[in-house]
Design a protein around this motif. Structure first.
Motif, mmCIF file in Angstrom:
data_model
loop_
_atom_site.group_PDB
_atom_site.id
_atom_site.type_symbol
_atom_site.label_atom_id
_atom_site.label_comp_id
_atom_site.label_asym_id
_atom_site.label_seq_id
_atom_site.Cartn_x
_atom_site.Cartn_y
_atom_site.Cartn_z
ATOM 1 N N THR A 134 6.337 -5.689 2.457
ATOM 2 C CA THR A 134 6.378 -4.208 2.885
ATOM 3 C C THR A 134 5.889 -3.633 1.529
ATOM 4 O OG1 THR A 134 7.790 -2.538 3.750
ATOM 5 C CG2 THR A 134 8.870 -3.543 1.870
ATOM 6 N N ASP A 135 5.271 -2.258 1.922
ATOM 7 C CA ASP A 135 4.914 -1.318 0.563
ATOM 8 C C ASP A 135 5.690 -0.572 0.015
ATOM 9 O OD1 ASP A 135 3.492 1.660 0.555
ATOM 10 O OD2 ASP A 135 4.451 0.871 2.367
ATOM 11 N N PRO A 170 2.055 -3.053 -3.678
ATOM 12 C CA PRO A 170 1.315 -1.826 -3.589
ATOM 13 C C PRO A 170 0.897 -1.505 -2.261
ATOM 14 C CG PRO A 170 0.646 -3.256 -5.413
ATOM 15 C CD PRO A 170 1.506 -4.209 -4.418
ATOM 16 N N SER A 171 0.861 -0.067 -2.232
ATOM 17 C CA SER A 171 0.155 0.699 -1.058
ATOM 18 C C SER A 171 -1.021 0.220 -0.846
ATOM 19 C CB SER A 171 0.163 2.084 -1.043
ATOM 20 O OG SER A 171 1.672 2.472 -1.623
ATOM 21 N N GLY A 207 -4.231 -2.295 2.541
ATOM 22 C CA GLY A 207 -3.467 -1.217 2.688
ATOM 23 C C GLY A 207 -2.283 -1.057 3.492
ATOM 24 N N ALA A 208 -1.131 -0.576 2.933
ATOM 25 C CA ALA A 208 -0.143 -0.238 3.914
ATOM 26 C C ALA A 208 0.618 0.827 3.392
ATOM 27 C CB ALA A 208 0.906 -1.606 3.863
ATOM 28 N N LEU A 209 1.007 1.858 4.265
ATOM 29 C CA LEU A 209 1.726 3.268 3.832
ATOM 30 C C LEU A 209 2.624 3.615 4.994
ATOM 31 C CD1 LEU A 209 -1.492 4.918 2.555
ATOM 32 C CD2 LEU A 209 0.926 4.786 1.153
ATOM 33 N N TYR A 266 2.875 7.154 -3.218
ATOM 34 C CA TYR A 266 1.857 5.885 -2.886
ATOM 35 C C TYR A 266 1.870 4.978 -4.126
ATOM 36 C CZ TYR A 266 -0.934 9.655 -4.876
ATOM 37 O OH TYR A 266 -1.745 10.384 -5.923
ATOM 38 N N LYS A 267 1.479 3.893 -4.238
ATOM 39 C CA LYS A 267 1.108 3.259 -5.512
ATOM 40 C C LYS A 267 -0.234 2.441 -5.117
ATOM 41 C CE LYS A 267 2.985 0.007 -8.692
ATOM 42 N NZ LYS A 267 1.726 -0.563 -9.058
ATOM 43 N N LEU A 268 -1.330 3.103 -6.002
ATOM 44 C CA LEU A 268 -2.716 2.168 -5.706
ATOM 45 C C LEU A 268 -2.875 1.006 -6.673
ATOM 46 C CD1 LEU A 268 -4.658 5.782 -5.426
ATOM 47 C CD2 LEU A 268 -3.521 4.045 -3.701
#
Length: 505
Positions: free
Chosen positions: A183-184, A221-222, A245-247, A296-298
């Motif tokens: 999971t992000d 991370p997201s 990508g996951a958010l 978020y975390k990029l």
């Protein structure tokens, strides 16, 4: 580099798949609703298998309609209804129970017991959240305590938990044949189990809920240059596409609205309303009833945080007019009906069907329509429903300004209700600030696509994304200050009438 990025948007009432080009334009889309299961008052469930089947179907249909194949996609992102809790068997892939939806209130005694036992401040400080029925932790505990065999399976490492992002990521990457269980950070921050400072599951919080750590997904991370996993050649995309990508849906909308600078805010109008203001890399602990959450975390960059005001019932109040009261035949008709009157005729509707969320956090509240006289018609009720969406948002804006010290200059909006011009005009009137909508109103799916595309270099950086944001429509306030203050005072009086309605002690 392929020309497009795909995005799965798994929401509360439906699932859609969208494909975007480099300019953030929609190239393909398909959407399907799923069943809302209401076993008894306050309980809301979804069938996780139906959600997976709908996800597969919308992916295949959207690609088919646009004549696209998996190799046309540079990456795939996922966004999802947050807090909705799935527990499944990792060997068989079968859920042990229906998904318990974020709106569900069956865990009210779990939440109030944590508060009564003095654990509320610990949860607020570590997780940024109050003990409430809204979040996943209590729902996991309920399944462990009430569904035969699940606790034993969890302790053996056979039962897996996830919000719907984890469930779909696991299925898309192989399921019981090696699917990834991740999971992000944004979804993890909605469980009451993750420590905001360490961005990891917290042993003290796990012990408060009695949740075995081994059933929880890995937190990632997201936006991840190292893919979470690849879609399967024999899966719904028909080929391998990196999942990068996951958010959670509201954080995805924040990214889609390019709210990358501290102080930038957006409001998403869906089943509920969710307003987020970016607080940068600072963890701002709310004193006004807001949630502290990860925005978020990029990749390897530091996590960015947000204050959030979550409102349980907004668009679903319009659905209630349609499905339970039968006074409209569709959501668009709410505007037509409400326009038949010049004002609310003294009627206020507080749709506290699941209690009140931010900034009140009162699970004892229930819905009320007040101020009725023989003069009033269904048009006044329809207008009061639209006003309720806007007044609830004002309560959150005031809390945000108190916590952040930032005065809102303009409100960026997205989601289905933004198609209702009257509602958006009322929002501008109630707030006293301009309300603006971007060209791509489905910013939730776009945000997940942005996260996935940034990870693989489809977009270079967030500055490039800012150039994609284009204003579509702007609503400016028309009410006088006196109208605004009088209306809000009456609304606050109506809210007070909904409290102490049910016993949650």
């Amino acid at each position: 580099m392929p020309d497009f990025v795909g995005s799965v948007d798994q929401g509360t009432t439906s699932t859609r798949f969208m494909v975007f080009d480099h300019g953030g334009n929609v190239i393909a889309a398909h959407q399907l609703e799923h069943e809302q299961i209401l076993p008894q008052a306050g309980w809301v469930e979804h069938n996780p298998v139906e959600i997976w089947e709908r996800t597969s179907s919308v992916i295949q249909t959207a690609l088919g309609k646009a004549g696209l194949v998996s190799s046309d996609l540079a990456a795939l992102g996922i966004t999802n209804q947050r807090e909705t809790t799935v527990v499944w068997n990792k060997r068989t892939g079968r859920p042990y129970y229906n998904a318990i939806v974020w709106q569900d209130t069956r865990t009210d005694r779990i939440a109030s017991a944590l508060e009564a036992q003095g654990h509320g401040d610990t949860i607020r400080h570590k997780a940024g959240l109050p003990p409430a029925t809204y979040f996943s932790g209590g729902k996991i505990k309920w399944i462990l305590d009430n569904v035969d065999g699940v606790r034993e399976a969890a302790e053996r490492g056979e039962a897996l938990f996830g919000n719907t992002d984890s469930w779909l990521l696991w299925r898309l990457t192989g399921g019981s044949h090696g699917g990834v269980h991740v999971t992000d950070v944004t979804n993890a921050s909605r469980t009451m189990l993750m420590n905001l400072e360490t961005l990891d599951w917290d042993d003290e919080l796990l012990s408060l809920f009695g949740i075995p750590r081994q059933m929880l997904p890995e937190i990632v991370p997201s936006s991840s240059p190292e893919p979470y996993g690849m879609t399967l050649a024999d899966g719904p995309l028909g080929g391998e596409v990196p999942l990068t990508g996951a958010l959670g849906d509201q954080q995805a909308a924040t990214v889609g609205q390019v709210c990358f600078a501290p102080g930038e805010a957006k409001n998403t109008y869906g089943t509920g309303n969710f307003m987020l203001i970016n607080t940068g890399t600072d963890i701002v602990r709310s004193k006004s009833g807001l949630l502290t959450t990860v925005a978020y975390k990029l990749g390897d960059a530091d996590a960015v945080y947000a204050l959030e005001g979550s409102i349980a019932v907004t668009g679903s109040a319009v659905q209630w007019l349609r499905d339970q009261l039968g006074i409209i035949s569709g959501a668009a008709q709410s505007e037509v009906l409400a326009r038949q009157v010049e004002d609310n005729g003294g009627v206020y509707f507080v749709p506290a069907f699941s209690g009140l969320f931010a900034p009140h956090w009162r699970s004892d509240a229930r819905g009320a329509i007040v101020g009725l006289s023989r003069f009033n018609t269904n048009a006044h009720v329809a207008r009061a429903t639209l006003e309720a969406i806007c007044y609830q948002s004002r309560d959150v804006v005031e809390a945000m300004e108190a916590d952040s010290g930032v005065h809102l200059e303009v409100l960026k909006v997205d989601g289905g209700i933004t198609a209702n011009n009257l509602c958006m005009q009322i929002q501008a009137d109630v707030l006293g600030v301009d309300v603006v909508k971007p060209v791509v109103a489905e910013t939730t799916a776009l945000g997940a696509a942005y996260a996935a595309g940034l990870a693989v270099g489809f977009w270079k950086d967030t500055d490039e994304l800012r150039k994609n944001w284009l204003e579509d429509k702007r609503w400016q306030p028309q009410w006088s200050d006196e109208q605004r203050q009088t209306g809000h005072a009456q609304w606050s009086k109506a809210v007070s009438r909904t409290l102490d309605w049910v016993d949650v002690s």
